[in-house]
Design a protein around this motif. Structure first.
Motif, short mmCIF file in Angstrom:
data_model
loop_
_atom_site.label_atom_id
_atom_site.label_comp_id
_atom_site.label_asym_id
_atom_site.label_seq_id
_atom_site.Cartn_x
_atom_site.Cartn_y
_atom_site.Cartn_z
N ASP A 113 0.83 -1.19 0.00
CA ASP A 113 0.00 0.00 0.00
C ASP A 113 0.87 1.25 0.00
N ILE A 114 0.50 2.24 -0.79
CA ILE A 114 1.15 3.54 -0.74
C ILE A 114 0.48 4.32 0.39
N THR A 115 1.23 4.55 1.45
CA THR A 115 0.70 5.24 2.62
C THR A 115 0.07 6.58 2.22
N GLY A 116 -1.15 6.81 2.69
CA GLY A 116 -1.84 8.07 2.41
C GLY A 116 -2.53 8.14 1.07
N CYS A 117 -2.64 7.02 0.37
CA CYS A 117 -3.27 7.00 -0.95
C CYS A 117 -4.44 6.01 -0.95
N THR A 118 -5.38 6.25 -0.01
CA THR A 118 -6.55 5.40 0.18
C THR A 118 -7.78 6.30 0.29
N VAL A 119 -8.88 5.88 -0.34
CA VAL A 119 -10.12 6.66 -0.27
C VAL A 119 -11.30 5.71 -0.07
N ASN A 120 -12.24 6.10 0.80
CA ASN A 120 -13.44 5.31 1.08
C ASN A 120 -14.65 5.97 0.44
N ILE A 121 -15.60 5.14 0.00
CA ILE A 121 -16.86 5.65 -0.54
C ILE A 121 -17.96 4.66 -0.20
N ARG B 139 -9.67 -2.57 -4.88
CA ARG B 139 -10.89 -2.32 -4.09
C ARG B 139 -10.92 -3.38 -3.00
N ASP B 140 -10.90 -2.94 -1.74
CA ASP B 140 -10.82 -3.85 -0.60
C ASP B 140 -9.69 -4.84 -0.88
N SER B 141 -9.94 -6.09 -1.17
CA SER B 141 -8.84 -7.03 -1.48
C SER B 141 -8.88 -7.49 -2.94
N THR B 142 -9.64 -6.79 -3.79
CA THR B 142 -9.78 -7.17 -5.19
C THR B 142 -8.93 -6.28 -6.09
N PRO C 152 -19.05 -2.50 -7.69
CA PRO C 152 -18.93 -3.17 -6.40
C PRO C 152 -20.21 -3.86 -5.93
N ASN C 153 -21.39 -3.52 -6.52
CA ASN C 153 -22.67 -4.16 -6.20
C ASN C 153 -22.97 -4.17 -4.70
N THR C 154 -22.84 -3.01 -4.07
CA THR C 154 -23.07 -2.91 -2.63
C THR C 154 -23.48 -1.49 -2.27
N THR C 155 -24.10 -1.37 -1.10
CA THR C 155 -24.34 -0.05 -0.52
C THR C 155 -23.53 0.10 0.78
N VAL D 111 -16.84 0.90 0.64
CA VAL D 111 -15.75 0.20 -0.02
C VAL D 111 -14.51 1.10 0.03
N THR D 112 -13.36 0.46 0.02
CA THR D 112 -12.09 1.16 0.13
C THR D 112 -11.27 0.92 -1.13
N TYR D 113 -10.82 2.00 -1.74
CA TYR D 113 -9.94 1.93 -2.90
C TYR D 113 -8.58 2.44 -2.48
N LYS D 114 -7.53 1.75 -2.92
CA LYS D 114 -6.18 2.18 -2.54
C LYS D 114 -5.21 1.91 -3.67
N ALA D 115 -4.09 2.63 -3.60
CA ALA D 115 -3.01 2.47 -4.57
C ALA D 115 -1.92 1.63 -3.95
N GLN D 116 -1.34 0.77 -4.78
CA GLN D 116 -0.22 -0.06 -4.35
C GLN D 116 0.89 0.03 -5.38
N VAL D 117 2.11 -0.30 -4.96
CA VAL D 117 3.27 -0.23 -5.83
C VAL D 117 4.21 -1.39 -5.52
N LYS D 118 5.03 -1.76 -6.52
CA LYS D 118 6.10 -2.74 -6.30
C LYS D 118 7.23 -2.48 -7.27
N SER D 119 8.40 -2.99 -6.93
CA SER D 119 9.58 -2.91 -7.79
C SER D 119 9.76 -4.26 -8.48
N SER D 120 10.32 -4.24 -9.67
CA SER D 120 10.54 -5.50 -10.39
C SER D 120 11.76 -6.26 -9.90
N VAL D 121 12.64 -5.59 -9.16
CA VAL D 121 13.87 -6.21 -8.68
C VAL D 121 14.02 -5.95 -7.18
#
Length: 160
Positions: free
Chosen positions: A45-53, A87-90, A120-123, A126-136
């Motif tokens: 997770d990129i810290t501080g890059c999460t939004v709920n709706i 989205r959440d764990s998807t 998302p088919n829900t009321t 839900v939480t959306y977040k950005a993630q990152v990784k390095s290839s090496v």
């Protein structure tokens, strides 16, 4: 003072096939502090890059974007960084956002531009977040860079 409340607004020509009636709500978070780095080859997770709706209807779509930022790469050698929206764990969408060719340059970097129309088919919230990784392993990636370029995640509820 008057208040007007409606359940939906539909254009006079009707709702287009696969389209919705309009934007219901927008939520957005911008990370511009440059206080994050990772050298993991697994998404983090990129810290501080999460939004709920919380969608107002289970038929609503959520249009999510991850825009901007400078994904800096300061270690020597050839490698690349990937970002994704979750989205959440998807997992929803991912892409390569920067590449370092190892030809002796100084620092390299790239700008992120990812988007996805989610159902998302829900009321429920839900939480959306950005993630990152390095290839090496051991090669660091710095989303938003050290100069504070903003990385913004935005979600828009589109009525169904």
């Amino acid at each position: 003072m008057s208040t007007l409340k409606v359940n939906s607004i539909i254009p006079t020509a009707g709702v287009p096939t696969g389209g919705g009636g309009g934007i219901v709500q927008i939520k957005s978070v911008t990370k511009d502090d440059g206080e994050f780095s990772s050298s993991s080859t697994s998404y983090v997770d990129i810290t501080g890059c999460t939004v709920n709706i919380t969608p107002t209807s289970s038929t609503s779509k959520i249009y999510v974007t991850l825009i901007g930022g400078q994904f800096g790469m300061y270690s020597g050698g050839s490698y690349y960084s990937l970002a994704k929206i979750v989205r959440d764990s998807t997992d929803l969408v991912f892409g390569i956002v920067s590449y370092r060719d190892g030809s002796g340059h100084g620092n390299d970097g790239g700008t992120c531009a990812l988007s996805f129309l989610d159902s998302p088919n829900t009321t429920s919230q839900v939480t959306y977040k950005a993630q990152v990784k390095s290839s090496v392993s051991g090669k660091s990636v710095y989303p938003t860079g050290s100069g504070g370029e903003g990385l913004t995640i935005t979600v828009m509820e589109v009525s169904g």
